[in-house]
Motif scaffolding. Sequence first.
Motif, PDB file in Angstrom:
ATOM      1  N   LYS A  77     -75.687  10.552 -11.160  1.00 55.92           N
ATOM      2  CA  LYS A  77     -75.277  10.830  -9.914  1.00 55.92           C
ATOM      3  C   LYS A  77     -74.566   9.762  -9.218  1.00 55.92           C
ATOM      4  O   LYS A  77     -75.020   8.611  -9.429  1.00 55.92           O
ATOM      5  CB  LYS A  77     -76.924  10.771  -9.336  1.00 55.92           C
TER       6      LYS A  77
ATOM      7  N   GLY B 185     -72.384   8.713  -5.640  1.00 58.53           N
ATOM      8  CA  GLY B 185     -72.473   8.707  -3.982  1.00 58.53           C
ATOM      9  C   GLY B 185     -72.233   7.866  -3.270  1.00 58.53           C
ATOM     10  O   GLY B 185     -72.196   6.433  -3.627  1.00 58.53           O
TER      11      GLY B 185
ATOM     12  N   PHE C  76     -73.149  12.824  -1.914  1.00 58.42           N
ATOM     13  CA  PHE C  76     -73.266  12.598  -3.409  1.00 58.42           C
ATOM     14  C   PHE C  76     -72.732  13.817  -4.262  1.00 58.42           C
ATOM     15  O   PHE C  76     -72.627  14.920  -3.905  1.00 58.42           O
ATOM     16  CB  PHE C  76     -74.811  12.671  -3.553  1.00 58.42           C
ATOM     17  N   THR C  77     -72.456  13.437  -5.588  1.00 60.68           N
ATOM     18  CA  THR C  77     -72.300  14.461  -6.441  1.00 60.68           C
ATOM     19  C   THR C  77     -72.788  14.012  -7.867  1.00 60.68           C
ATOM     20  O   THR C  77     -73.637  13.046  -8.014  1.00 60.68           O
ATOM     21  CB  THR C  77     -70.686  14.724  -6.642  1.00 60.68           C
ATOM     22  N   SER C  78     -72.423  14.974  -8.912  1.00 64.87           N
ATOM     23  CA  SER C  78     -72.869  14.513 -10.137  1.00 64.87           C
ATOM     24  C   SER C  78     -71.719  14.483 -11.352  1.00 64.87           C
ATOM     25  O   SER C  78     -70.784  15.445 -11.174  1.00 64.87           O
ATOM     26  CB  SER C  78     -73.887  15.391 -10.804  1.00 64.87           C
TER      27      SER C  78
ATOM     28  N   GLN D 269     -75.585  18.055  -2.214  1.00 65.23           N
ATOM     29  CA  GLN D 269     -74.085  17.955  -2.880  1.00 65.23           C
ATOM     30  C   GLN D 269     -73.425  18.897  -2.282  1.00 65.23           C
ATOM     31  O   GLN D 269     -73.869  20.251  -1.944  1.00 65.23           O
ATOM     32  CB  GLN D 269     -74.330  18.020  -4.448  1.00 65.23           C
ATOM     33  N   LYS D 270     -72.113  18.883  -2.154  1.00 74.10           N
ATOM     34  CA  LYS D 270     -71.177  20.048  -1.768  1.00 74.10           C
ATOM     35  C   LYS D 270     -71.108  21.063  -2.499  1.00 74.10           C
ATOM     36  O   LYS D 270     -71.217  21.112  -3.976  1.00 74.10           O
ATOM     37  CB  LYS D 270     -69.892  19.316  -1.684  1.00 74.10           C
TER      38      LYS D 270
ATOM     39  N   LYS E 122     -73.690  23.192  -2.504  1.00 76.32           N
ATOM     40  CA  LYS E 122     -75.071  23.685  -3.145  1.00 76.32           C
ATOM     41  C   LYS E 122     -75.941  23.938  -1.890  1.00 76.32           C
ATOM     42  O   LYS E 122     -75.670  23.716  -0.866  1.00 76.32           O
ATOM     43  CB  LYS E 122     -75.592  22.252  -3.841  1.00 76.32           C
TER      44      LYS E 122
ATOM     45  N   HIS F 188     -75.042  22.940   1.804  1.00 76.55           N
ATOM     46  CA  HIS F 188     -73.650  22.024   2.015  1.00 76.55           C
ATOM     47  C   HIS F 188     -72.448  22.961   1.672  1.00 76.55           C
ATOM     48  O   HIS F 188     -72.376  23.234   0.448  1.00 76.55           O
ATOM     49  CB  HIS F 188     -73.670  20.652   1.156  1.00 76.55           C
TER      50      HIS F 188
END
Length: 751
Positions: free
Chosen positions: A39, A41, A48-50, A229-230, A232, A257
């Motif tokens: 993770k 961010g 945040f993202t993965s 997250q973007k 999602k 998002h």
Amino acid sequence: MKAKIGIILYIIFSFNLHAQDIQGKVINAETKEVIPFAKVGFPSINIFTSTNEKGEFFFDHLPETHLNIKVTAFDFKISIEEIDISKNEKLIIELTPLHTVFEEVKVTAAEGRVQRENITSVAIATKDELFQTGATTLGESLILIPGVQTSSVGMGISKPIIRGLSGMRVVTYNNGLRIENQQWGSDHGMAASELGLGKVEVVKGPSSLLYGADALGGVIHFIDESYLQKGKSDAYVSTKFESNSMGTTNEAGFRIHKGKWRANVHANYINHADFQLPDGEFIKNSRFWGTNFKTSLGYRHKNYQLNIRYQLSYLRLGIPGHSHNENPETIDFITSDRKREGTLPAQFNLNNFLLIENTIFFNKSNLLIELGNTNSDLREHDEKITLPFTHLNVNNSTYNIRYTRKITENIGLKTGIQGMAKINRNRFPSSSLLIPDANSFDNGVYALVDYEIGKWRFQGGLRYDIRYLSVLSSTDLDSSLISNINPNAVNRTFQGVNYSAGFVRNSELTSIRFNASSGYRAPHLSELKADGFHHGSLRYEKGDENLNSEHAIQLDLALELHFDHLEIVINPYYNRISNFIYLNQTDDFAGSFPIFEYGQADVAHLYGGEIGIHYHPHRIHRLHINSNFSATIAETQNGEPISLIPQPNLNTSIRFDIKNKHKISVKNIILEHVYYLPQNRVGPNETYSVDYHLLNLAAHLSIGKAEKLDISTGVRNLLNTNYRGHLSALKNLGLSQPGINVFVSLKYKIK
């Protein structure tokens, strides 16, 4: 003036707001292998993202400024470092494998720093940590934080105490919005809910220049859970049942998002019948119910970020122990029949909170502009549902403008202005006034400078605050309405210059922190103008309109030792408050109600601290043993104990993480023991409190490979202990706290 305002707005908004894309990779620092699904961010902008299967990550439309990037992965140490996004460099983040697993590294909202790097004494707890053993309310859950306790009226009304100080000396913030909800009353609870909550930060003592006047005890900052997250979206429904009060909490939430927009929406409904005592009897009218709605809407484009947050809550609270009888007895408040339907006396609380937060990012700085409003409407009914005993409304409008700049690689600056306009009004018809109508206006200006070199970080700052208080005359009202107050008008001005200075030194094995800070608190309306019965507190109160402002100086020292399998925190403090305002029980009675008078001691000394231990055995990696001890001693300059100081307490938990991969997965099992020591240092005419033990047990499970269904179950007050907290409003009536309570909580996640 209009021309000047136009020029300022032009300067702010005429910047060419560029945006930046960055990409990077997360790898193992020892083997250089990629780490998938880590993770990544930026906590300060809630993005945040993965990483993908190749350990890669990507962000677009980031502000061209300096930001802290946080990277987490299971079985690796958490990485937090500052990067300059404008350089457009590909990032390589190296994570060090963990051979022992301690708690997650936490970043504070106000400072944007790892907790151990803060110069002030800040405790952080996530919602999951606070409710890990099934606490009924948010107020009850806060006792897990070292140095924090609560005073209560039954299960539904509780308010926080930080290092022995409460009420108007503890300031509450919700996502940066200051909350005012008649917290001067002992039977007026917190205007905060666990709905949609992410974490709680507690600043202990007058050690933060960012929050303004009054916080001699500290600040409690409730912070919502983060956006998704973007690209999602998710949703959930949950329900919780508690056997002691046959209580239920039903909740739903949705997050999304999409593109530049993101939103969180939450709602719940709570309903509790009368709570049960350890002997099987029930406390009359301890029932309560309510509903909450919370939403956050976020927008981010290039170097501009907007958050709009709104919260609505409505609570109907029974008031156990409330009496107008001349000589109330314990038996008057106990029944063998549990009831749920609404009866009197009761409180009806309607709260509306709105915050508009704007952030503009520049290359090495950012500008925060917050505008907010809170409205708290409180109706208290005694005997007539059609005519409230008192009806109070407080409307508070706030502003906060803060400029943060990184002057050099080692020096940072925060400066700003802050203020609020609070309007207290009595609503009619009602049968009595507990405080008069009044207006108060606050304004403050502050500056805070950071300097870092090597393992050292220094911080110092100054703040000036001024408050104008105008108490309106009530002499033209009917005499029956003003029997509990001094009706004469008062106009006063209070002001204070305060400072904060300290340092922190961090190394791999040790952290040492020292902070010296000051603060001031102006006397409240209830302390200046009370002169009558306060039935919710079961006493007669007499104010003094000549009270002066309190001024505090606190010295706070902390030593932290970090070993492979053991962490130790020792945090002593000393808080000296001049012109200390206190409520003293006299020898006189008004009927059967004791008469309390507001007085002022030249100096009050509060000292004590917290000691915490976290042990993680080398051979049992999933076992965590946490224990912390908190104590406060409060006395006047003559060494006489000050009333209403909480009992010392020792809180110990044993958590075993299981995390098996079966269809039914047991995440952890927690055994918690809380020991409250005797309170023998009491003020004049105050009763002693004996010690008692509380034992709580809980287990957390999930069902399905995607863990769509989470289950929490356990027992609070496992031994069915009969106890009376020292600061319980029911203690003087001989009434105990709730007995054994079995809880079951289900949460179903919808993706």
